[in-house]
Design a protein around this motif. Structure first.
Motif, PDB file in Angstrom:
ATOM      1  N   UNK A 277       1.088  -1.290   0.258  1.00  0.00           N
ATOM      2  CA  UNK A 277      -0.032  -0.158  -0.118  1.00  0.00           C
ATOM      3  C   UNK A 277       0.920   1.248   0.023  1.00  0.00           C
ATOM      4  N   UNK A 278       1.797   1.210   0.643  1.00  0.00           N
ATOM      5  CA  UNK A 278       2.794   2.412   0.583  1.00  0.00           C
ATOM      6  C   UNK A 278       3.430   2.598  -0.705  1.00  0.00           C
ATOM      7  N   UNK A 279       3.793   1.401  -1.441  1.00  0.00           N
ATOM      8  CA  UNK A 279       4.161   1.562  -2.941  1.00  0.00           C
ATOM      9  C   UNK A 279       3.274   2.224  -3.707  1.00  0.00           C
ATOM     10  N   UNK A 280       2.017   1.710  -3.480  1.00  0.00           N
ATOM     11  CA  UNK A 280       0.963   2.046  -4.496  1.00  0.00           C
ATOM     12  C   UNK A 280       0.612   3.677  -4.249  1.00  0.00           C
ATOM     13  N   UNK A 281       0.672   4.158  -3.058  1.00  0.00           N
ATOM     14  CA  UNK A 281       0.655   5.450  -2.490  1.00  0.00           C
ATOM     15  C   UNK A 281       1.630   6.261  -3.240  1.00  0.00           C
ATOM     16  N   UNK A 282       2.997   5.874  -3.212  1.00  0.00           N
ATOM     17  CA  UNK A 282       4.117   6.774  -3.640  1.00  0.00           C
ATOM     18  C   UNK A 282       3.788   6.668  -5.342  1.00  0.00           C
TER      19      UNK A 282
ATOM     20  N   UNK B  75      -7.648  18.547  -5.933  1.00  0.00           N
ATOM     21  CA  UNK B  75      -8.479  19.534  -5.823  1.00  0.00           C
ATOM     22  C   UNK B  75      -7.936  20.809  -6.825  1.00  0.00           C
ATOM     23  N   UNK B  76      -8.923  21.362  -7.672  1.00  0.00           N
ATOM     24  CA  UNK B  76      -8.569  22.103  -8.642  1.00  0.00           C
ATOM     25  C   UNK B  76      -8.272  23.603  -7.934  1.00  0.00           C
ATOM     26  N   UNK B  77      -7.234  24.175  -8.298  1.00  0.00           N
ATOM     27  CA  UNK B  77      -7.010  25.424  -7.722  1.00  0.00           C
ATOM     28  C   UNK B  77      -6.577  26.589  -8.908  1.00  0.00           C
ATOM     29  N   UNK B  78      -7.458  27.117  -9.611  1.00  0.00           N
ATOM     30  CA  UNK B  78      -7.458  27.865 -10.779  1.00  0.00           C
ATOM     31  C   UNK B  78      -6.988  27.101 -11.906  1.00  0.00           C
ATOM     32  N   UNK B  79      -5.887  27.236 -12.389  1.00  0.00           N
ATOM     33  CA  UNK B  79      -5.321  26.378 -13.585  1.00  0.00           C
ATOM     34  C   UNK B  79      -4.489  25.336 -13.216  1.00  0.00           C
ATOM     35  N   UNK B  80      -4.480  25.171 -11.747  1.00  0.00           N
ATOM     36  CA  UNK B  80      -3.320  24.036 -11.077  1.00  0.00           C
ATOM     37  C   UNK B  80      -4.433  23.128 -10.537  1.00  0.00           C
ATOM     38  N   UNK B  81      -3.757  22.034 -10.316  1.00  0.00           N
ATOM     39  CA  UNK B  81      -4.382  20.877  -9.694  1.00  0.00           C
ATOM     40  C   UNK B  81      -3.450  20.560  -8.259  1.00  0.00           C
ATOM     41  N   UNK B  82      -3.920  20.657  -7.212  1.00  0.00           N
ATOM     42  CA  UNK B  82      -3.341  20.310  -5.928  1.00  0.00           C
ATOM     43  C   UNK B  82      -3.574  18.985  -5.475  1.00  0.00           C
ATOM     44  N   UNK B  83      -2.585  18.225  -4.983  1.00  0.00           N
ATOM     45  CA  UNK B  83      -2.772  16.750  -4.456  1.00  0.00           C
ATOM     46  C   UNK B  83      -2.547  16.726  -3.007  1.00  0.00           C
ATOM     47  N   UNK B  84      -3.362  16.013  -2.412  1.00  0.00           N
ATOM     48  CA  UNK B  84      -3.269  15.737  -0.766  1.00  0.00           C
ATOM     49  C   UNK B  84      -3.496  14.055  -0.436  1.00  0.00           C
ATOM     50  N   UNK B  85      -2.705  13.888   0.549  1.00  0.00           N
ATOM     51  CA  UNK B  85      -2.997  12.600   1.163  1.00  0.00           C
ATOM     52  C   UNK B  85      -3.970  12.776   2.305  1.00  0.00           C
ATOM     53  N   UNK B  86      -4.754  11.919   2.384  1.00  0.00           N
ATOM     54  CA  UNK B  86      -5.567  11.671   3.742  1.00  0.00           C
ATOM     55  C   UNK B  86      -4.820  10.630   4.497  1.00  0.00           C
ATOM     56  N   UNK B  87      -4.498  10.722   5.573  1.00  0.00           N
ATOM     57  CA  UNK B  87      -3.850   9.579   6.422  1.00  0.00           C
ATOM     58  C   UNK B  87      -4.725   9.152   7.575  1.00  0.00           C
ATOM     59  N   UNK B  88      -5.067   7.890   7.412  1.00  0.00           N
ATOM     60  CA  UNK B  88      -5.783   7.343   8.334  1.00  0.00           C
ATOM     61  C   UNK B  88      -5.074   7.372   9.997  1.00  0.00           C
TER      62      UNK B  88
END
Length: 271
Positions: free
Chosen positions: A50-55, A109-122
């Motif tokens: 799962x860590x490899x998949x996440x990366x 998450x769209x941020x204007x013309x850019x897209x930001x990426x976030x990890x949700x950590x259980x």
């Protein structure tokens, strides 16, 4: 003019194919990793996979054009996009040897013309409360299958509907509120659910592993409609392995940015 149009169409077809092909190899590799996760022999191997998949998934989702790529070849990855096409969540899980579940998620998450990426950590140390605000590293964990955009005081927010396998005895369904701070970071648990005199940040339903619970947003009536859960006998109150649908329904109705509980909801309104 006809020849120009043909060349124009061919040019953009080739561009589209090139854009698709740059994700295909990564998609096939990720699908193979998910297949390995499904048959992994123990908790330690599942965690490592799962860590490899996440990366690897992070690497792919940071590429331009990833927001619109379907990733349809990956069967064991949850993929849901908000109707306003501003938010996309990828989630997956695995079952521990003791029957509990572990969850992983990434959010675009769209941020204007850019897209930001976030990890949700259980975070297993966080108390499962219906009245607390949580950061992305305090996530309770779920597989999300529906996103409902809404606004409160002109602020864009999202209602997330999800499923949690929980353990060997019970499953859970989750209604979660999600917003973003002034810095643009995800925050869970905006207290915008009116529930029997209380203002909740989220609702968590727990019920028997032997049954299924319906929980769905219906756009036409602007309501989240769900089964009402009851114990099979009165002596089993608060023993959730004995809870299941009792053939009545409740709903959350959106008014002025607040989701209000409607008990004994008439499902004929859905037709």
């Amino acid at each position: 003019m006809k020849r120009f149009l043909i060349v124009f169409v061919l040019f953009f077809t080739i561009l589209n194919l090139n854009a698709q092909s740059k994700f295909l190899d990564s998609e096939q590799d990720l699908n193979a990793q998910f297949e390995s996760l499904k048959i992994a022999p123990n908790d330690s191997v599942k965690w490592s996979l799962s860590q490899k998949i996440m990366d690897d998934l992070k690497t792919v989702l940071r590429k331009k054009g990833s927001f619109s790529y379907p990733f349809s070849l990956i069967n064991n990855l949850g993929k849901v996009t908000s109707p306003d096409e501003q938010l996309r969540i990828f989630s997956w899980n695995y079952t521990l040897e003791n029957g509990d579940y572990r969850y992983f998620a990434l959010c675009q998450k769209k941020d204007g013309r850019k897209t930001r990426l976030f990890e949700f950590q259980q975070n297993l140390q966080v108390e499962e409360s219906m009245t607390t605000k949580l950061s992305s590293d305090q996530w309770l964990g779920a597989l999300y299958y529906q996103i409902v955009p809404f606004k409160y005081n002109k602020k864009s927010l999202y209602l997330l509907l999800g499923w949690d396998g929980n353990n060997n005895r019970t499953s859970k369904k989750v209604i979660e509120t999600l917003g973003f701070s002034k810095m643009g970071n995800p925050e869970f648990g905006f207290p915008l659910i009116n529930w029997r005199g209380k203002r909740l940040s989220r609702v968590i339903f727990e019920y028997s592993k032997q049954v299924q619970m319906q929980l769905k947003y219906h756009e036409r009536v602007n309501c989240v409609v769900f089964d009402h859960l009851s114990p099979s006998e009165s002596r089993y109150i608060n023993q959730f392995e004995y809870y299941g649908p009792d053939f009545s329904y409740d709903a959350l109705e959106l008014k002025n940015g607040i989701w209000n509980l409607v008990e004994e909801f008439d499902t004929r309104n859905l037709n």
